[in-house]
Design a protein around this motif. Structure first.
Motif, PDB file in Angstrom:
ATOM      1  N   GLY A   7       0.797  -1.225   0.000  1.00 46.45           N
ATOM      2  CA  GLY A   7       0.000   0.000   0.000  1.00 46.45           C
ATOM      3  C   GLY A   7       0.826   1.271   0.000  1.00 46.45           C
ATOM      4  O   GLY A   7       0.460   2.226   0.679  1.00 46.45           O
ATOM      5  N   HIS A   8       1.910   1.291  -0.754  1.00 43.29           N
ATOM      6  CA  HIS A   8       2.769   2.478  -0.797  1.00 43.29           C
ATOM      7  C   HIS A   8       1.977   3.712  -1.246  1.00 43.29           C
ATOM      8  O   HIS A   8       1.087   3.623  -2.099  1.00 43.29           O
ATOM      9  CB  HIS A   8       3.938   2.265  -1.758  1.00 43.29           C
ATOM     10  N   SER A   9       2.308   4.852  -0.691  1.00 45.11           N
ATOM     11  CA  SER A   9       1.609   6.085  -1.042  1.00 45.11           C
ATOM     12  C   SER A   9       1.759   6.419  -2.528  1.00 45.11           C
ATOM     13  O   SER A   9       0.876   7.031  -3.114  1.00 45.11           O
ATOM     14  CB  SER A   9       2.106   7.244  -0.180  1.00 45.11           C
ATOM     15  N   LEU A  10       2.830   5.986  -3.145  1.00 47.54           N
ATOM     16  CA  LEU A  10       3.042   6.214  -4.572  1.00 47.54           C
ATOM     17  C   LEU A  10       1.902   5.612  -5.394  1.00 47.54           C
ATOM     18  O   LEU A  10       1.451   6.201  -6.372  1.00 47.54           O
ATOM     19  CB  LEU A  10       4.378   5.602  -5.009  1.00 47.54           C
ATOM     20  N   TYR A  11       1.419   4.445  -4.987  1.00 45.34           N
ATOM     21  CA  TYR A  11       0.353   3.775  -5.734  1.00 45.34           C
ATOM     22  C   TYR A  11      -0.975   4.507  -5.610  1.00 45.34           C
ATOM     23  O   TYR A  11      -1.862   4.319  -6.435  1.00 45.34           O
ATOM     24  CB  TYR A  11       0.167   2.344  -5.242  1.00 45.34           C
ATOM     25  N   ARG A  12      -1.128   5.326  -4.598  1.00 42.53           N
ATOM     26  CA  ARG A  12      -2.385   6.043  -4.371  1.00 42.53           C
ATOM     27  C   ARG A  12      -2.434   7.398  -5.082  1.00 42.53           C
ATOM     28  O   ARG A  12      -3.474   8.045  -5.110  1.00 42.53           O
ATOM     29  CB  ARG A  12      -2.601   6.246  -2.875  1.00 42.53           C
ATOM     30  N   ARG A  13      -1.330   7.814  -5.641  1.00 43.54           N
ATOM     31  CA  ARG A  13      -1.276   9.118  -6.307  1.00 43.54           C
ATOM     32  C   ARG A  13      -2.026   9.107  -7.633  1.00 43.54           C
ATOM     33  O   ARG A  13      -1.991   8.122  -8.374  1.00 43.54           O
ATOM     34  CB  ARG A  13       0.173   9.514  -6.576  1.00 43.54           C
ATOM     35  N   PRO A  14      -2.687  10.208  -7.963  1.00 42.65           N
ATOM     36  CA  PRO A  14      -3.383  10.303  -9.256  1.00 42.65           C
ATOM     37  C   PRO A  14      -2.443  10.095 -10.443  1.00 42.65           C
ATOM     38  O   PRO A  14      -2.857   9.537 -11.464  1.00 42.65           O
ATOM     39  CB  PRO A  14      -3.964  11.721  -9.255  1.00 42.65           C
ATOM     40  N   GLU A  15      -1.193  10.501 -10.312  1.00 46.78           N
ATOM     41  CA  GLU A  15      -0.231  10.348 -11.403  1.00 46.78           C
ATOM     42  C   GLU A  15       0.011   8.874 -11.726  1.00 46.78           C
ATOM     43  O   GLU A  15       0.201   8.512 -12.888  1.00 46.78           O
ATOM     44  CB  GLU A  15       1.107  11.014 -11.061  1.00 46.78           C
ATOM     45  N   THR A  16      -0.019   8.043 -10.707  1.00 49.81           N
ATOM     46  CA  THR A  16       0.179   6.615 -10.927  1.00 49.81           C
ATOM     47  C   THR A  16      -0.992   6.033 -11.706  1.00 49.81           C
ATOM     48  O   THR A  16      -0.806   5.248 -12.642  1.00 49.81           O
ATOM     49  CB  THR A  16       0.351   5.880  -9.580  1.00 49.81           C
ATOM     50  N   MET A  17      -2.199   6.426 -11.346  1.00 48.60           N
ATOM     51  CA  MET A  17      -3.383   5.974 -12.075  1.00 48.60           C
ATOM     52  C   MET A  17      -3.329   6.456 -13.517  1.00 48.60           C
ATOM     53  O   MET A  17      -3.644   5.703 -14.441  1.00 48.60           O
ATOM     54  CB  MET A  17      -4.643   6.472 -11.386  1.00 48.60           C
ATOM     55  N   ASP A  18      -2.893   7.686 -13.722  1.00 52.29           N
ATOM     56  CA  ASP A  18      -2.763   8.227 -15.083  1.00 52.29           C
ATOM     57  C   ASP A  18      -1.800   7.389 -15.907  1.00 52.29           C
ATOM     58  O   ASP A  18      -2.051   7.115 -17.083  1.00 52.29           O
ATOM     59  CB  ASP A  18      -2.292   9.678 -15.050  1.00 52.29           C
ATOM     60  N   LEU A  19      -0.691   6.977 -15.305  1.00 49.43           N
ATOM     61  CA  LEU A  19       0.285   6.139 -16.014  1.00 49.43           C
ATOM     62  C   LEU A  19      -0.311   4.786 -16.377  1.00 49.43           C
ATOM     63  O   LEU A  19      -0.096   4.275 -17.479  1.00 49.43           O
ATOM     64  CB  LEU A  19       1.548   5.946 -15.172  1.00 49.43           C
ATOM     65  N   LEU A  20      -1.058   4.195 -15.459  1.00 48.38           N
ATOM     66  CA  LEU A  20      -1.699   2.916 -15.756  1.00 48.38           C
ATOM     67  C   LEU A  20      -2.728   3.053 -16.872  1.00 48.38           C
ATOM     68  O   LEU A  20      -2.833   2.195 -17.746  1.00 48.38           O
ATOM     69  CB  LEU A  20      -2.370   2.351 -14.505  1.00 48.38           C
ATOM     70  N   LEU A  21      -3.479   4.145 -16.842  1.00 44.75           N
ATOM     71  CA  LEU A  21      -4.506   4.350 -17.862  1.00 44.75           C
ATOM     72  C   LEU A  21      -3.917   4.718 -19.222  1.00 44.75           C
ATOM     73  O   LEU A  21      -4.581   4.558 -20.241  1.00 44.75           O
ATOM     74  CB  LEU A  21      -5.499   5.420 -17.406  1.00 44.75           C
ATOM     75  N   ALA A  22      -2.678   5.184 -19.249  1.00 45.23           N
ATOM     76  CA  ALA A  22      -2.048   5.569 -20.509  1.00 45.23           C
ATOM     77  C   ALA A  22      -1.700   4.347 -21.359  1.00 45.23           C
ATOM     78  O   ALA A  22      -1.678   4.417 -22.573  1.00 45.23           O
ATOM     79  CB  ALA A  22      -0.790   6.395 -20.241  1.00 45.23           C
ATOM     80  N   ILE A  40     -11.204   0.647 -10.535  1.00 45.50           N
ATOM     81  CA  ILE A  40     -11.175  -0.666 -11.186  1.00 45.50           C
ATOM     82  C   ILE A  40     -11.983  -0.633 -12.475  1.00 45.50           C
ATOM     83  O   ILE A  40     -11.554  -1.163 -13.502  1.00 45.50           O
ATOM     84  CB  ILE A  40     -11.680  -1.751 -10.220  1.00 45.50           C
ATOM     85  N   VAL A  41     -13.139   0.016 -12.443  1.00 45.34           N
ATOM     86  CA  VAL A  41     -13.947   0.144 -13.660  1.00 45.34           C
ATOM     87  C   VAL A  41     -13.149   0.865 -14.741  1.00 45.34           C
ATOM     88  O   VAL A  41     -13.124   0.437 -15.901  1.00 45.34           O
ATOM     89  CB  VAL A  41     -15.275   0.884 -13.358  1.00 45.34           C
ATOM     90  N   ALA A  42     -12.473   1.947 -14.387  1.00 47.77           N
ATOM     91  CA  ALA A  42     -11.675   2.699 -15.363  1.00 47.77           C
ATOM     92  C   ALA A  42     -10.538   1.835 -15.904  1.00 47.77           C
ATOM     93  O   ALA A  42     -10.275   1.825 -17.115  1.00 47.77           O
ATOM     94  CB  ALA A  42     -11.122   3.971 -14.717  1.00 47.77           C
ATOM     95  N   LEU A  43      -9.867   1.109 -15.034  1.00 46.92           N
ATOM     96  CA  LEU A  43      -8.766   0.250 -15.475  1.00 46.92           C
ATOM     97  C   LEU A  43      -9.253  -0.860 -16.393  1.00 46.92           C
ATOM     98  O   LEU A  43      -8.581  -1.220 -17.362  1.00 46.92           O
ATOM     99  CB  LEU A  43      -8.038  -0.348 -14.272  1.00 46.92           C
ATOM    100  N   ARG A  44     -10.422  -1.416 -16.102  1.00 44.88           N
ATOM    101  CA  ARG A  44     -10.944  -2.519 -16.909  1.00 44.88           C
ATOM    102  C   ARG A  44     -11.308  -2.091 -18.324  1.00 44.88           C
ATOM    103  O   ARG A  44     -11.478  -2.941 -19.199  1.00 44.88           O
ATOM    104  CB  ARG A  44     -12.153  -3.152 -16.219  1.00 44.88           C
TER     105      ARG A  44
END
Length: 57
Positions: A7-22, A40-44
């Motif tokens: 549960g690192h704080s890095l994984y909770r950052r919006p920038e991390t989600m943006d990278l995954l969605l890219a 999860i819906v967005a990632l799927r």
């Protein structure tokens, strides 16, 4: 493949989600229930997502 297993704080950052969605076409394992249902819906939309320990998904 992306595995979230801490549960690192890095994984909770919006920038991390943006990278995954890219990207697309990855297999994403959330082994600790870090992502909300909305994330999860967005990632799927772009990836195959597996979540351990959540019966609501």
């Amino acid at each position: 493949m992306v595995v979230i297993s801490a549960g690192h704080s890095l994984y909770r950052r919006p920038e991390t989600m943006d990278l995954l969605l890219a990207g697309e076409g990855r297999l994403v394992y959330d082994t600790i229930g870090l992502f909300s249902a909305e994330r999860i819906v967005a990632l799927r939309e772009r990836h195959q997502v597996e979540v351990l320990g959540r019966g609501d998904l």
